[in-house]
Design a protein around this motif. Structure first.
Motif, PDB file in Angstrom:
ATOM      1  N   HIS A  98       0.837  -1.211   0.000  1.00  0.00           N
ATOM      2  CA  HIS A  98       0.000   0.000   0.000  1.00  0.00           C
ATOM      3  C   HIS A  98       0.869   1.257   0.000  1.00  0.00           C
ATOM      4  O   HIS A  98       0.548   2.251  -0.646  1.00  0.00           O
ATOM      5  CB  HIS A  98      -0.935   0.022   1.214  1.00  0.00           C
ATOM      6  N   LYS A  99       1.978   1.197   0.724  1.00  0.00           N
ATOM      7  CA  LYS A  99       2.892   2.346   0.742  1.00  0.00           C
ATOM      8  C   LYS A  99       3.415   2.609  -0.668  1.00  0.00           C
ATOM      9  O   LYS A  99       3.452   3.746  -1.134  1.00  0.00           O
ATOM     10  CB  LYS A  99       4.053   2.045   1.704  1.00  0.00           C
ATOM     11  N   GLU A 100       3.780   1.524  -1.332  1.00  0.00           N
ATOM     12  CA  GLU A 100       4.292   1.623  -2.700  1.00  0.00           C
ATOM     13  C   GLU A 100       3.245   2.211  -3.654  1.00  0.00           C
ATOM     14  O   GLU A 100       3.555   2.967  -4.558  1.00  0.00           O
ATOM     15  CB  GLU A 100       4.698   0.216  -3.163  1.00  0.00           C
ATOM     16  N   HIS A 101       1.988   1.850  -3.426  1.00  0.00           N
ATOM     17  CA  HIS A 101       0.898   2.315  -4.297  1.00  0.00           C
ATOM     18  C   HIS A 101       0.348   3.667  -3.886  1.00  0.00           C
ATOM     19  O   HIS A 101      -0.525   4.208  -4.573  1.00  0.00           O
ATOM     20  CB  HIS A 101      -0.252   1.301  -4.280  1.00  0.00           C
ATOM     21  N   GLY A 102       0.793   4.185  -2.742  1.00  0.00           N
ATOM     22  CA  GLY A 102       0.264   5.461  -2.260  1.00  0.00           C
ATOM     23  C   GLY A 102      -1.166   5.356  -1.772  1.00  0.00           C
ATOM     24  O   GLY A 102      -1.924   6.330  -1.847  1.00  0.00           O
ATOM     25  N   THR A 103      -1.562   4.182  -1.254  1.00  0.00           N
ATOM     26  CA  THR A 103      -2.959   3.987  -0.838  1.00  0.00           C
ATOM     27  C   THR A 103      -3.112   3.840   0.679  1.00  0.00           C
ATOM     28  O   THR A 103      -4.182   3.465   1.156  1.00  0.00           O
ATOM     29  CB  THR A 103      -3.556   2.732  -1.521  1.00  0.00           C
ATOM     30  N   LEU A 104      -2.059   4.139   1.439  1.00  0.00           N
ATOM     31  CA  LEU A 104      -2.157   3.992   2.903  1.00  0.00           C
ATOM     32  C   LEU A 104      -3.201   4.923   3.509  1.00  0.00           C
ATOM     33  O   LEU A 104      -3.768   4.638   4.553  1.00  0.00           O
ATOM     34  CB  LEU A 104      -0.791   4.255   3.553  1.00  0.00           C
ATOM     35  N   ASP A 105      -3.457   6.059   2.870  1.00  0.00           N
ATOM     36  CA  ASP A 105      -4.420   7.016   3.418  1.00  0.00           C
ATOM     37  C   ASP A 105      -5.815   6.849   2.819  1.00  0.00           C
ATOM     38  O   ASP A 105      -6.709   7.655   3.083  1.00  0.00           O
ATOM     39  CB  ASP A 105      -3.930   8.453   3.194  1.00  0.00           C
ATOM     40  N   SER A 106      -6.016   5.803   2.021  1.00  0.00           N
ATOM     41  CA  SER A 106      -7.342   5.549   1.453  1.00  0.00           C
ATOM     42  C   SER A 106      -8.309   5.110   2.551  1.00  0.00           C
ATOM     43  O   SER A 106      -7.900   4.519   3.558  1.00  0.00           O
ATOM     44  CB  SER A 106      -7.266   4.457   0.389  1.00  0.00           C
ATOM     45  N   THR A 107      -9.585   5.383   2.337  1.00  0.00           N
ATOM     46  CA  THR A 107     -10.585   5.036   3.354  1.00  0.00           C
ATOM     47  C   THR A 107     -11.486   3.877   2.928  1.00  0.00           C
ATOM     48  O   THR A 107     -12.209   3.324   3.752  1.00  0.00           O
ATOM     49  CB  THR A 107     -11.466   6.257   3.672  1.00  0.00           C
ATOM     50  N   ASP A 108     -11.465   3.533   1.657  1.00  0.00           N
ATOM     51  CA  ASP A 108     -12.284   2.408   1.163  1.00  0.00           C
ATOM     52  C   ASP A 108     -11.787   2.072  -0.241  1.00  0.00           C
ATOM     53  O   ASP A 108     -11.770   2.918  -1.114  1.00  0.00           O
ATOM     54  CB  ASP A 108     -13.769   2.818   1.113  1.00  0.00           C
ATOM     55  N   LEU A 109     -11.389   0.837  -0.440  1.00  0.00           N
ATOM     56  CA  LEU A 109     -10.847   0.484  -1.758  1.00  0.00           C
ATOM     57  C   LEU A 109     -11.741  -0.476  -2.539  1.00  0.00           C
ATOM     58  O   LEU A 109     -11.600  -0.605  -3.747  1.00  0.00           O
ATOM     59  CB  LEU A 109      -9.440  -0.122  -1.612  1.00  0.00           C
ATOM     60  N   ASP A 110     -12.636  -1.185  -1.857  1.00  0.00           N
ATOM     61  CA  ASP A 110     -13.471  -2.137  -2.592  1.00  0.00           C
ATOM     62  C   ASP A 110     -14.847  -1.576  -2.933  1.00  0.00           C
ATOM     63  O   ASP A 110     -15.712  -2.282  -3.444  1.00  0.00           O
ATOM     64  CB  ASP A 110     -13.584  -3.478  -1.852  1.00  0.00           C
ATOM     65  N   GLY A 111     -15.043  -0.295  -2.631  1.00  0.00           N
ATOM     66  CA  GLY A 111     -16.242   0.382  -3.104  1.00  0.00           C
ATOM     67  C   GLY A 111     -17.513   0.077  -2.343  1.00  0.00           C
ATOM     68  O   GLY A 111     -18.603   0.359  -2.816  1.00  0.00           O
ATOM     69  N   ASP A 112     -17.397  -0.492  -1.133  1.00  0.00           N
ATOM     70  CA  ASP A 112     -18.618  -0.780  -0.362  1.00  0.00           C
ATOM     71  C   ASP A 112     -18.851   0.257   0.739  1.00  0.00           C
ATOM     72  O   ASP A 112     -19.700   0.063   1.607  1.00  0.00           O
ATOM     73  CB  ASP A 112     -18.584  -2.189   0.226  1.00  0.00           C
ATOM     74  N   SER A 113     -18.074   1.335   0.700  1.00  0.00           N
ATOM     75  CA  SER A 113     -18.206   2.440   1.663  1.00  0.00           C
ATOM     76  C   SER A 113     -17.888   2.032   3.097  1.00  0.00           C
ATOM     77  O   SER A 113     -18.248   2.727   4.034  1.00  0.00           O
ATOM     78  CB  SER A 113     -19.620   3.046   1.630  1.00  0.00           C
ATOM     79  N   LYS A 114     -17.244   0.890   3.244  1.00  0.00           N
ATOM     80  CA  LYS A 114     -16.850   0.463   4.594  1.00  0.00           C
ATOM     81  C   LYS A 114     -15.376   0.076   4.563  1.00  0.00           C
ATOM     82  O   LYS A 114     -14.898  -0.479   3.583  1.00  0.00           O
ATOM     83  CB  LYS A 114     -17.667  -0.759   5.034  1.00  0.00           C
ATOM     84  N   LEU A 115     -14.709   0.367   5.650  1.00  0.00           N
ATOM     85  CA  LEU A 115     -13.307  -0.012   5.756  1.00  0.00           C
ATOM     86  C   LEU A 115     -13.216  -1.298   6.574  1.00  0.00           C
ATOM     87  O   LEU A 115     -13.515  -1.313   7.768  1.00  0.00           O
ATOM     88  CB  LEU A 115     -12.514   1.104   6.447  1.00  0.00           C
ATOM     89  N   THR A 116     -12.843  -2.389   5.896  1.00  0.00           N
ATOM     90  CA  THR A 116     -12.677  -3.678   6.592  1.00  0.00           C
ATOM     91  C   THR A 116     -11.422  -4.359   6.042  1.00  0.00           C
ATOM     92  O   THR A 116     -10.807  -3.863   5.084  1.00  0.00           O
ATOM     93  CB  THR A 116     -13.877  -4.630   6.346  1.00  0.00           C
ATOM     94  N   VAL A 117     -11.077  -5.501   6.617  1.00  0.00           N
ATOM     95  CA  VAL A 117      -9.892  -6.219   6.138  1.00  0.00           C
ATOM     96  C   VAL A 117     -10.024  -6.615   4.667  1.00  0.00           C
ATOM     97  O   VAL A 117      -9.014  -6.878   4.003  1.00  0.00           O
ATOM     98  CB  VAL A 117      -9.605  -7.482   6.981  1.00  0.00           C
TER      99      VAL A 117
END
Ligand SMILES: [Zn+2]
Length: 236
Positions: free
Chosen positions: A149-168
């Motif tokens: 995630h650090k490499e991709h610059g996504t550590l500060d993202s809040t939701d990546l799978d588009g379900d509006s929830k942050l989970t594993v």
């Protein structure tokens, strides 16, 4: 994309980003190791220490080594039969063939997991609670996925799978990314990678007017580039 949410737990509201979530999950592992599983105050104390850099998250290394050396049984199911190794981050998704990315694994679990993301497999295929994932594999995964995630610059993202929830289940989405993220590259610099993987549209003029022909090239330089960049990152 529908996700089975029965076996994942929403983190507390203080956990807002991928970075927070990785530290929170790791704090839960430390709590399990210390006999404080489910102790919210203990978990949040360790979470804060990890987040502020006051606690190194490599302090499970000794435990990992012990379990790894013992390992003539499957890390996932405990079976002693047909034991080999599982690449926690699949090789096809940029994982490496190094001890950091390996756990003892039976043939059956290996086949079942395939190239799935670890939490996706555990939760959506095995229908197990996220917190029952063996500590050794969860700890290794969290460290590896943090770096990716650090490499991709996504550590500060809040939701990546588009379900509006942050989970594993958001953690492994980065592994499916087919484009290279270059947050440190100059913004106006044109891409230098040949665009062979792109879908090309060619226009031809003929008797019937403009014909559009779509051609596909199966070469995927972006994917190889990603793997190479992750390998460089991990000093492989
Ligand atoms: Zn197994």
């Amino acid at each position: 994309m529908s996700k089975c949410a029965l076996y994942v737990t929403m983190p507390p509201s203080a956990v807002k980003t991928i970075r927070d979530l990785i530290f929170y999950e790791y704090a839960k592992l430390i709590a399990r190791s210390a006999g404080f599983a489910g102790n919210y105050a203990f978990i949040m104390k360790k979470y804060t220490e990890l987040r502020e850099g006051r606690l190194a998250w490599s302090n499970l290394t000794r435990e990992h080594r012990k379990e790894f050396e013992r390992g003539k049984s499957c890390t996932y199911c405990g079976s002693p039969r047909n034991i080999g190794f599982d690449h926690i981050i699949p090789l096809s998704k940029g994982g490496t063939d190094t001890p950091d990315n390996l756990v003892a694994c039976c043939a059956s679990c290996n086949t079942s997991k395939g190239d799935r993301d670890l939490y996706d497999w555990w939760v959506n295929t095995l229908h197990r609670d996220e917190d029952t994932l063996p500590r050794i594999v969860a700890g290794k995964y969290l460290k590896l996925i943090y770096d990716i995630h650090k490499e991709h610059g996504t550590l500060d993202s809040t939701d990546l799978d588009g379900d509006s929830k942050l989970t594993v289940l958001d953690l492994g989405v980065v592994l499916d990314s087919q484009h290279e993220s270059t947050p440190s590259a100059p913004k106006n610099k044109p891409a230098t990678t040949p665009r062979k993987g792109d879908t090309k549209t060619r226009k031809r003029r003929g008797a019937g007017g403009i014909h559009t022909r779509r051609t596909h090239n199966t070469a995927n330089p972006s994917g190889r580039g990603l793997i190479n960049r992750i390998r460089r990152k991990l000093n492989i």
